[in-house]
Design an enzyme around this catalytic site. Structure first.
Site, PDB file in Angstrom:
ATOM      1  N   LYS A  12      15.838  10.202  -8.271  1.00  9.89           N
ATOM      2  CA  LYS A  12      16.277  10.283  -6.877  1.00  9.89           C
ATOM      3  C   LYS A  12      15.040  10.388  -5.998  1.00  9.89           C
ATOM      4  O   LYS A  12      14.229  11.303  -6.145  1.00  9.89           O
ATOM      5  CB  LYS A  12      17.171  11.500  -6.658  1.00  9.89           C
ATOM      6  CG  LYS A  12      17.839  11.517  -5.290  1.00  9.89           C
ATOM      7  CD  LYS A  12      18.842  10.377  -5.114  1.00  9.89           C
ATOM      8  CE  LYS A  12      20.265  10.839  -5.301  1.00  9.89           C
ATOM      9  NZ  LYS A  12      21.215   9.723  -5.390  1.00  9.89           N
ATOM     10  N   THR A  63      21.065  10.542 -10.801  1.00 11.45           N
ATOM     11  CA  THR A  63      20.125  10.862  -9.728  1.00 11.45           C
ATOM     12  C   THR A  63      20.772  11.854  -8.765  1.00 11.45           C
ATOM     13  O   THR A  63      20.077  12.648  -8.141  1.00 11.45           O
ATOM     14  CB  THR A  63      19.659   9.589  -8.991  1.00 11.45           C
ATOM     15  OG1 THR A  63      20.752   8.993  -8.293  1.00 11.45           O
ATOM     16  CG2 THR A  63      19.062   8.581  -9.974  1.00 11.45           C
ATOM     17  N   GLN A 222     -18.227   2.710   2.618  1.00 11.94           N
ATOM     18  CA  GLN A 222     -18.311   3.071   1.203  1.00 11.94           C
ATOM     19  C   GLN A 222     -19.150   4.343   1.027  1.00 11.94           C
ATOM     20  O   GLN A 222     -18.797   5.237   0.243  1.00 11.94           O
ATOM     21  CB  GLN A 222     -18.966   1.940   0.384  1.00 11.94           C
ATOM     22  CG  GLN A 222     -18.056   0.777   0.058  1.00 11.94           C
ATOM     23  CD  GLN A 222     -18.082  -0.314   1.102  1.00 11.94           C
ATOM     24  OE1 GLN A 222     -18.284  -0.038   2.298  1.00 11.94           O
ATOM     25  NE2 GLN A 222     -17.852  -1.551   0.678  1.00 11.94           N
ATOM     26  N   ASN A 248     -10.628   0.562   7.159  1.00 13.86           N
ATOM     27  CA  ASN A 248     -11.621   0.548   8.234  1.00 13.86           C
ATOM     28  C   ASN A 248     -10.915   0.090   9.496  1.00 13.86           C
ATOM     29  O   ASN A 248     -10.666  -1.095   9.688  1.00 13.86           O
ATOM     30  CB  ASN A 248     -12.764  -0.407   7.857  1.00 13.86           C
ATOM     31  CG  ASN A 248     -13.969  -0.228   8.752  1.00 13.86           C
ATOM     32  OD1 ASN A 248     -13.868   0.342   9.832  1.00 13.86           O
ATOM     33  ND2 ASN A 248     -15.114  -0.723   8.296  1.00 13.86           N
ATOM     34  N   HIS A 250     -10.927  -1.108  12.623  1.00 10.96           N
ATOM     35  CA  HIS A 250     -11.984  -1.711  13.433  1.00 10.96           C
ATOM     36  C   HIS A 250     -11.808  -1.421  14.919  1.00 10.96           C
ATOM     37  O   HIS A 250     -10.721  -1.592  15.475  1.00 10.96           O
ATOM     38  CB  HIS A 250     -12.010  -3.222  13.215  1.00 10.96           C
ATOM     39  CG  HIS A 250     -12.185  -3.633  11.789  1.00 10.96           C
ATOM     40  ND1 HIS A 250     -13.204  -3.165  10.994  1.00 10.96           N
ATOM     41  CD2 HIS A 250     -11.461  -4.467  10.991  1.00 10.96           C
ATOM     42  CE1 HIS A 250     -13.104  -3.708   9.778  1.00 10.96           C
ATOM     43  NE2 HIS A 250     -12.047  -4.490   9.750  1.00 10.96           N
TER      44      HIS A 250
END
EC number: 1.7.3.3
Lengths: 295, 295, 295, 295
Positions: A12, A63, A222, A248, A250
């Site tokens: 679930k 579930t 990095q 990133n 931008h």
């Protein structure tokens, strides 16, 4: 050639529980409450061949029952930390069900601040605290990965990018000062699934991520990523591996020359897509191998 | 029977600008920056019949030029507050373009906290500050509506709901103690578009919304909504009208009886849909009529 | 104890390209065009230690150059199928860059139908066609995984669920007739990355998924999942493994008894959360091992 | 100065109902079903002063009862069209509740295609059919606005944009051939809320929108918008007003010159933000005034 069932799991997903811990008289203006607001996803695996091959559900814990268990455990045990609550649930499913050999529990926690008084709260932002628990049950292999999502950070200077490869499709100019912004998804693995001060550990990891981001003069995203991971592991002995995913985001300097203006790193266009995506793992050299902890 | 052009407007939506204000040497570790992170949507109207009827664009200022103007103005004037920036833009378009008679500028602002040092920031949550500006240009009619979105609040007690209509489709039981939670969208109209301390006004309005929510013992979300609106207007003379839209984010008490447990308002299921939606206006009895300020 | 860099990758995510292939005079009413509308995400890995450890970017092909390559290749080679386009890109990055040893390219394709004439199109739904390519470059290991996302299907009868485990938290009643609905995410692995008729393969796989869903009298969603996977592999020799993720989009029968009505499987509440989540792999017994093809 | 309650409304939003109409034996493989999949939002207004001012709920029909009514009516009356179902609900709330003087019902419908056999379906796309009903009850004022959302269309040629205003912030070059793409939100008002062939009317309006978009050689998106609205009204006598909101989903021609390639309208970048937003109304010159029909 035969066709066979491979790895599988079921459960679930996204049971949304709010657990209130009360003190004071019910409804009283001076009642002082704590709330935990979580989203719990359970995945179980085990002897599920028949369910797939013949539709025989004799091994299947519904579930719906998993959802009920989440609610019942929230009542019975409270939700002190999402790591503890996840471990409790994961062990329960494996230990109580002969057909279940492995449980994965993922919990997201939303954070609230107090407004005033004892029972009024305001949601604190978009950031989410996460825990990912794997358990083979009591005495079996277990792992705890804590983390966070959507920690959005930005340095408005102190970031450069140059010295990169120039191929025939490269038009990017080297840059000595740029905005660096990202939405951090970080997950870190604990050395042990034993009792820990999960709250303190999380607070510290988050603190070190933020401060390493702020304090790293960046030559690439990095490099920033590695410094963030390294800092957390260097400061927290209970952790042995961290995985970071950092888009990133931008921010492009707008060309204002056509309007007779210079743009001395003042006006940026925040772009949506495409974006760089930097993903990396940092670990201690004694970290036990545990690929499945992250799945 | 003829077919004619009715009301229309056009513009550039969602220009995402980040404006950095710098002090200290560029890139220096001690640089101290301010950032404003906004999303600007412009809508213009005026003599646009030909554009629609014949495709003659002689009256059309391109949406691309509107975008450029947003960036150029961010450079030239800075972005002190979104109200001031919106007024500046709206007046500019009407005053500089003979074919434009009305401008609507909507700005969303995302908020950031400092991490450490002078140029590192972390996004502060999901809440958004908003401004909606209408202007017929210098000397013409103008309005300023400030606001916020996604202010998510919760009272874990101090909320009742009973005494309501019982019709043939009513199964809801009266309740004396429930969770009350909502994601507030609030917009408030200023008496004047003249110079104001927009930041102080916004801070105060937000404060009163939060505290009225927390301090109202609620017999219905409608009552809470009215108290929130009333408080803001009672405390802030510069405002004359407030509109609130508040989804009732239902938290249902989970039935734990099947598991032999009671649930004394401790474990809730946070539901997504459907939800109640309460919308209302609160105004001073001398508020000038201004339906178009909200569109 | 040392702290080291582990697995990492980086690239440009979500470059949105629309490629038009034209015939007829430009702008002519009789121009007949084809369009491909894709979202390309590139991830590269290789000799990236320095970028992380010291910020030396000498090995880094900028993500901006990757984006440019996507656009340039769309021009140069066209986009015949996303599988071919992905292979072309992946091989290019590894073969042309000494520091890149592995490329992962993921492409999503949005589908359009013609309205009328040769250059007018209407988006065909929410379903997305996907391809995931891994390549170690010319002569190295390669894999092609095709797939789809958001194929939303529903059987309004022909689904049962009973005979499941009853534990202390189980309250679910067995049911002999229910709605079964899910949003299929399916990915299937090709035996070879060599030239294939990718379009025909995708069309067939989708067809078999849909028909197996429709034609399986279901005793559990797990059973349906297996039948869907089995059917695709049984019918398509070029495929050796399929992975399915299928949320059980619960449709709850509404209790209308309080209003004096029965509800003979006619009125359902379509719930959002929580939902069951069934995930499984089906493979041929001769499928070569390729865990990394899916990452 | 007093503070008073202004316009207000409340109701249950987004009740998700799936209504199955069955023929054939239950669960039989030859059962032939119809499904209607809708999202119903109710808003009521009336004598709600006390609810806001004192928390006295004697005039309040709970939103929970409204939800129950939606389900019960789906059973009792079926859902033939969303227009008819909305009218039925709206009239019911006003006619049956002394304190309710006005009802607004908004319904979104999701469309499904048959896979095969009588009870298997696949979701047909992202497009949504809409209806917005206002009613003052039996014999009172009523309005029906039908529509659609997210009809995404694209012309890959046949669109120009030039001759526009050049101000000091204009850098856009005139263009003689561009991609024109938009996600249409259209709503059209019926002359009468009396019985109509709502399905036929919707099918026709959608058809004319699509074909007018495809067949208009466009000098501006405004011109295309007007032609789309005009076509619908010219062809459908039962309609008197149409409102269109059309984001200009910009497709920018990628500059491939740096790579020694030309780009003869072949490779485009599909941008997300910012976007142009064109909004307009087209109406017949005898259309009765009905501003509130759209709210």
């Amino acid at each position: 050639m035969g066709i066979v069932l491979g790895p599988n799991r079921y459960g679930k997903a996204e049971t949304r529980v709010v657990r209130v811990t009360r003190s004071g008289a019910p409804g009283a203006r001076d009642a002082r409450h704590r709330i935990k607001d979580v989203n719990v996803s359970v995945s179980l695996s085990g002897a599920m061949d028949d369910a797939h091959l013949t539709g025989d559900n004799a091994a299947v814990l519904p579930t719906d029952s998993q959802k009920n268990t989440v609610f019942a455990f929230a009542k019975k045990h409270g939700i002190e930390t999402i790591e503890d609550f996840g471990l409790l649930l994961a062990r329960h499913f494996v230990d109580s069900q002969p057909t279940i050999t492995h449980a994965r529990v993922e919990i997201h926690e939303y954070s609230w601040d107090r407004i005033t008084g004892g029972h009024s709260f305001v949601r604190n932002g978009g950031e989410v605290r996460t825990a990912l628990i794997h358990s083979d049950g009591d005495g079996g292999a277990e792992s705890v990965v804590s983390g966070l999502e959507d920690l959005v950070v930005l340095n408005s200077t102190g970031s450069e990018f140059h010295g990169f490869v120039q191929d025939e499709y490269t038009t990017l100019a080297p840059i000595g000062d740029r905005i660096l912004a990202t939405a951090v998804t970080a997950r870190w693995r604990h050395r042990s699934a034993g009792t820990g001060d999960w709250d303190d550990s999380h607070r510290a990891a988050r603190h070190h991520l933020l401060h390493a981001f702020a304090e790293t003069h960046s030559l690439s995203l990095q490099q920033t990523l590695f410094q963030m991971g390294r800092r957390v592991l260097a400061e927290r002995d209970e952790l042995c591996e961290i995985r970071l995913s950092m888009p990133n985001k931008h921010h492009f300097l707008v060309d204002l020359e056509p309007f007779g203006m210079d743009n001395d790193n003042e006006v940026y266009f925040a772009a949506d897509r495409p974006y760089g995506l930097i993903e990396g793992t940092v670990l201690t050299d004694d970290a036990p191998h545990a690929a499945s902890a992250w799945e």
